[in-house]
Design a protein around this motif. Structure first.
Motif: not given
Length: 400
Positions: A312-341
């Protein structure tokens, strides 16, 4: 466990000489639109003599879903009865009818319709859910052309996939032209490894079609040839894909990078996000994707599988970096209980409805209606993954 509705069913099919495609229409839609032709299959719950005049106007076929219903005495029209799964077919669907079988090629209510153009591919990705076959299947293109003329014109998104669609060369380009004409307001979401776009001439031919609404879904499996080519099992694929991405970017084509979270990728996803920031800032979207555990993914379980809840921490940090660059980021095929809020608002209900399932434990989750759930194929070793139903609303702030 709740499961999606399959895309095929057995049935009794009488008076059919060869396989045929039909657009399904029920009585209510027929009355409201007046549509009928030899390409239409009339959907009835049951037959009554009062319908004899309607049945005589020139339908391509008739479906009767009530297995106890009387059958009409019209031998010239193919009749479909005794469906194993009568609820699998609805008005607006496009079906392929053959002896004792019906395949639903387009489902009006589905969230993920696509044209499957070939089973051939020039890669053998270690987590591929649709392992390639070296077969002659050019007939698929003809079927896709027929399908384009029967699909609802107001469908928002239509996928094109394989195999590798660009292996079809000019036939693929002709399919894009037809899609533009038949479905001018529909976005095409095309899944390809991108290698064909290494040749700018091919990109130029795509651009000349002037389809204004294509999103190219192209995978990236690492930051080096060794990482990417290991996943594709094809030497040189990283360089070809990168050249293809730059050529598509130069042509101002829309690009979605698709990153399947195998174990090696989940471990290195932050560095992959940095690589995208520096080298591919022109892509429109990055999709981080959970594995569909069939095909080569099942065969290579020990190599590719990981519990994403552990990363989860790796996914959260990578998503933050992509979004900070203005790149739309989405998560596919991952149940919500496997992701940070913080990532719940980026998680799409992406699993095709006919592949989708929810576990019994999911019934306790307050976010089940917003969650993609699981692939039906999550079973055996894959079925051991942790499920943690969300049972109360946590007070969180949006990190983005």
């Amino acid at each position: 466990m709740r499961n999606g509705v399959p895309l095929k069913t057995t049935a009794n099919v009488d008076f059919l000489n060869s396989s045929q495609l039909y657009k399904v229409i029920d009585l209510q839609e027929f009355v409201s639109t007046g549509q009928f032709s030899k390409k239409h299959c009339l959907l009835l719950h049951e037959y009554s003599a009062d319908l004899s005049e309607i049945l005589s106007i020139g339908w391509g076929a008739i479906i009767i879903t009530d297995n106890q219903s009387e059958r009409p005495n019209i031998a010239r029209i193919p009749q479909i009865t005794k469906l194993e799964l009568p609820h699998a077919i609805s008005t607006g669907d496009v079906i392929l009818v053959s002896q004792n079988r019906i395949d639903i090629l387009y489902r009006r209510k589905s969230n993920s319709n696509l044209l499957f153009v070939t089973e051939n591919c020039d890669h053998k990705c270690i987590m591929c859910s649709q392992p390639p076959k070296e077969i002659e299947d050019s007939w698929r293109i003809d079927e896709c052309h027929q399908l384009l003329d029967l699909i609802d014109q107001d469908v928002q998104v239509l996928g094109i996939s394989g195999g590798e669609p660009t292996l079809l060369g000019t036939d693929f380009l002709e399919l894009l032209k037809h899609a533009k004409e038949a479905l001018p307001f529909t976005m095409l979401h095309i899944l390809t490894n991108g290698c064909a776009f290494e040749e700018y001439d091919y990109v130029a031919k795509v651009s000349q079609i002037s389809h204004q609404n294509i999103l190219w879904g192209i995978p990236l499996y690492g930051t080096t040839p060794q990482q990417h080519d290991y996943h594709t099992q094809t030497i040189g694929s990283f360089n070809k894909t990168m050249h293809g991405l730059y050529n598509l970017g130069h042509a101002r084509e829309r690009i979605e990078l698709r990153i399947v979270l195998t174990l090696p990728i989940a471990q290195n996803i932050v560095s992959i996000a940095d690589f995208i920031q520096r080298n591919l800032p022109f892509v429109e979207t990055v999709a981080l994707m959970g594995i569909e555990p069939i095909g080569f993914a099942k065969a290579n379980y020990e190599t590719v599988w990981c519990e994403l809840i552990t990363y989860q921490d790796n996914i959260l940090e990578s998503t933050r970096r992509l979004l900070s660059s203005g790149i739309n980021t989405v998560l596919y095929n991952i149940p919500l209980c496997h992701l940070p809020d913080e990532l719940h608002n980026l998680a799409a209900q992406s699993i095709s409805d006919w592949k989708n399932s929810y576990r019994d434990e999911c019934n306790e989750c307050i976010k089940i209606d917003q969650c993609c759930g699981f692939f039906k194929s999550h079973r055996q070793r894959f079925g051991e993954q942790r499920i943690e139903p969300i049972q109360f609303k946590r007070s969180t702030t949006n990190a983005f």
